[in-house]
Write a protein that holds these residues in place. Structure first.
Motif, PDB file in Angstrom:
ATOM      1  N   SER A   1       0.627  -1.357  -0.134  1.00 41.19           N
ATOM      2  CA  SER A   1      -0.228  -0.115  -0.271  1.00 41.19           C
ATOM      3  C   SER A   1       0.854   1.354   0.139  1.00 41.19           C
ATOM      4  CB  SER A   1      -0.625   0.337   1.271  1.00 41.19           C
ATOM      5  OG  SER A   1      -2.088  -1.167   1.312  1.00 41.19           O
TER       6      SER A   1
ATOM      7  N   TYR B   1       0.331   3.828  -3.184  1.00 42.70           N
ATOM      8  CA  TYR B   1       0.153   5.236  -2.616  1.00 42.70           C
ATOM      9  C   TYR B   1       0.880   6.658  -3.033  1.00 42.70           C
ATOM     10  CZ  TYR B   1       0.385   9.755  -0.281  1.00 42.70           C
ATOM     11  OH  TYR B   1       1.236  11.277   0.705  1.00 42.70           O
ATOM     12  N   ARG B   2       2.698   5.789  -3.416  1.00 42.86           N
ATOM     13  CA  ARG B   2       3.818   6.869  -3.877  1.00 42.86           C
ATOM     14  C   ARG B   2       3.302   7.180  -4.627  1.00 42.86           C
ATOM     15  NH1 ARG B   2       6.497   4.329  -0.113  1.00 42.86           N
ATOM     16  NH2 ARG B   2       7.461   2.333  -1.278  1.00 42.86           N
TER      17      ARG B   2
ATOM     18  N   TRP C   1      -7.260   4.597  -7.046  1.00 40.67           N
ATOM     19  CA  TRP C   1      -6.499   3.721  -6.416  1.00 40.67           C
ATOM     20  C   TRP C   1      -7.555   2.841  -5.611  1.00 40.67           C
ATOM     21  CZ3 TRP C   1      -3.170   4.891  -1.691  1.00 40.67           C
ATOM     22  CH2 TRP C   1      -2.817   3.822  -0.816  1.00 40.67           C
TER      23      TRP C   1
ATOM     24  N   THR D   1      -8.474   0.488  -2.764  1.00 37.95           N
ATOM     25  CA  THR D   1      -7.161   0.514  -1.392  1.00 37.95           C
ATOM     26  C   THR D   1      -8.789   0.914  -0.339  1.00 37.95           C
ATOM     27  OG1 THR D   1      -5.817   1.343  -0.108  1.00 37.95           O
ATOM     28  CG2 THR D   1      -7.183   2.660  -1.148  1.00 37.95           C
TER      29      THR D   1
ATOM     30  N   TRP E   1      -6.044   4.901   4.543  1.00 37.91           N
ATOM     31  CA  TRP E   1      -5.426   6.062   3.686  1.00 37.91           C
ATOM     32  C   TRP E   1      -5.908   6.915   3.005  1.00 37.91           C
ATOM     33  CZ3 TRP E   1       0.274   4.672   2.759  1.00 37.91           C
ATOM     34  CH2 TRP E   1       0.417   3.723   3.440  1.00 37.91           C
TER      35      TRP E   1
ATOM     36  N   LYS F   1      -4.142  10.733   5.090  1.00 40.05           N
ATOM     37  CA  LYS F   1      -3.049  10.980   4.156  1.00 40.05           C
ATOM     38  C   LYS F   1      -4.619  13.051   3.279  1.00 40.05           C
ATOM     39  CE  LYS F   1      -0.379   8.429   4.183  1.00 40.05           C
ATOM     40  NZ  LYS F   1       1.447   8.836   4.293  1.00 40.05           N
TER      41      LYS F   1
ATOM     42  N   LEU G   1      -5.250  13.053  -0.898  1.00 41.23           N
ATOM     43  CA  LEU G   1      -6.436  11.540  -1.238  1.00 41.23           C
ATOM     44  C   LEU G   1      -7.499  12.134  -0.916  1.00 41.23           C
ATOM     45  CD1 LEU G   1      -4.411   8.682  -0.891  1.00 41.23           C
ATOM     46  CD2 LEU G   1      -4.600   9.968  -2.554  1.00 41.23           C
TER      47      LEU G   1
END
Length: 271
Positions: A193, A197-198, A208, A210, A214, A218, A221
């Motif tokens: 994961s 993200y990167r 994404w 997920t 996350w 973040k 996002l």
């Protein structure tokens, strides 16, 4: 030719079946080090596991430390960074799915898979860039031409709860066309994961599949919920060492308390 064939058949008939189970493979991973002595009873509650749940667990730990005065140390991230320390000093391991926990315990033979307990669930979601510039509102939008998707995939070499997750979501309705269209928009298969993200920066991706934590933690996002008929759930499991500090069990009890459930829910964990 008939005699050799007959002998081969007899050999197969009398040769006992070789067990190829998790139990048979304990301690056979590249990370396992038989020279390390597992001795976690040091007065500190130490948890190890993959990145993701650690942010919510840390919030719970902070409250528990304030109540009890006991110390909790949480180590998260790619397994290769912490495996030696965990083999020596882990009181608790967490797994981000059942298959992920099973894979962990091939290495950490002081812990037993039968003792691993699922304590929370979380749903799949879509993470998009802050502001949602592509206007993604649900799964069908991911099938549009020009949408760039990153997926998390273990690919047989990396332990992650994201393994096969995109396929579970895309194929949930039994539509081969959905699966093909989704796969056609994948621009990156990331190992874990954190790597996924990167990819938002490296590969300029738009979306994404997920977990809620996350996009919750973040700032760059944003979360888009999947439709219920597309949503897949996987669990957070924990396992306690038989040699753990006594306080470790107390912390696990608090981790599922009403107070802790409220904290965990802030990052999408359900019970």
């Amino acid at each position: 030719m008939r005699i050799p064939l007959l002998l081969s058949a007899l050999t197969l008939a009398v040769t006992p079946a070789i067990s190829d189970t998790i139990e048979a493979r304990l301690g056979t991973t590249e990370f396992h080090d038989a020279k390390i002595t597992h001795a976690p009873d040091d007065g500190v509650v130490r948890l190890f596991g993959a990145g993701g749940p650690h942010t919510a667990i840390a919030k719970v730990a902070e409250v528990w430390e304030g109540k009890t005065g006991n110390r909790v140390v949480i180590t998260a991230g790619p397994e290769h960074r912490w495996t030696s320390d965990a083999q020596e000093s882990a009181d608790i391991l967490w797994g981000t799915s059942q298959q992920s926990m099973a894979a962990f315990l091939l290495t950490y033979t002081s812990f037993k898979l039968d003792d691993a307990e699922p304590i929370y669930l979380r749903p799949t979601v879509i993470a998009v860039r802050a502001g949602n510039p592509k206007g993604i509102r649900g799964f069908d939008d991911l099938l549009a031409e020009g949408v760039r998707i990153v997926v998390t995939e273990g690919a047989g070499v990396y332990n992650t709860s994201g393994t096969g997750l995109w396929e579970d979501v895309a194929g949930r309705l039994g539509s081969l066309q959905d699966l093909r269209k989704f796969k056609g928009n994948i621009v990156s298969y990331a190992l874990g994961s954190g790597a996924s993200y990167r990819e938002f920066e490296r590969s300029n991706v738009d979306a994404w599949i997920t977990w809620p934590n996350w996009p919750t933690v973040k700032d760059d996002l944003e979360m888009v919920k999947l439709e219920p008929h597309r949503t897949v759930y996987r669990d957070l499991s924990v396992v306690l060492s038989s040699k753990a500090d006594p306080e470790a069990k107390q912390f696990l009890d608090f981790l599922v308390s009403a107070e802790a459930q409220y904290i965990m829910a802030s990052e999408g964990w359900e019970r």
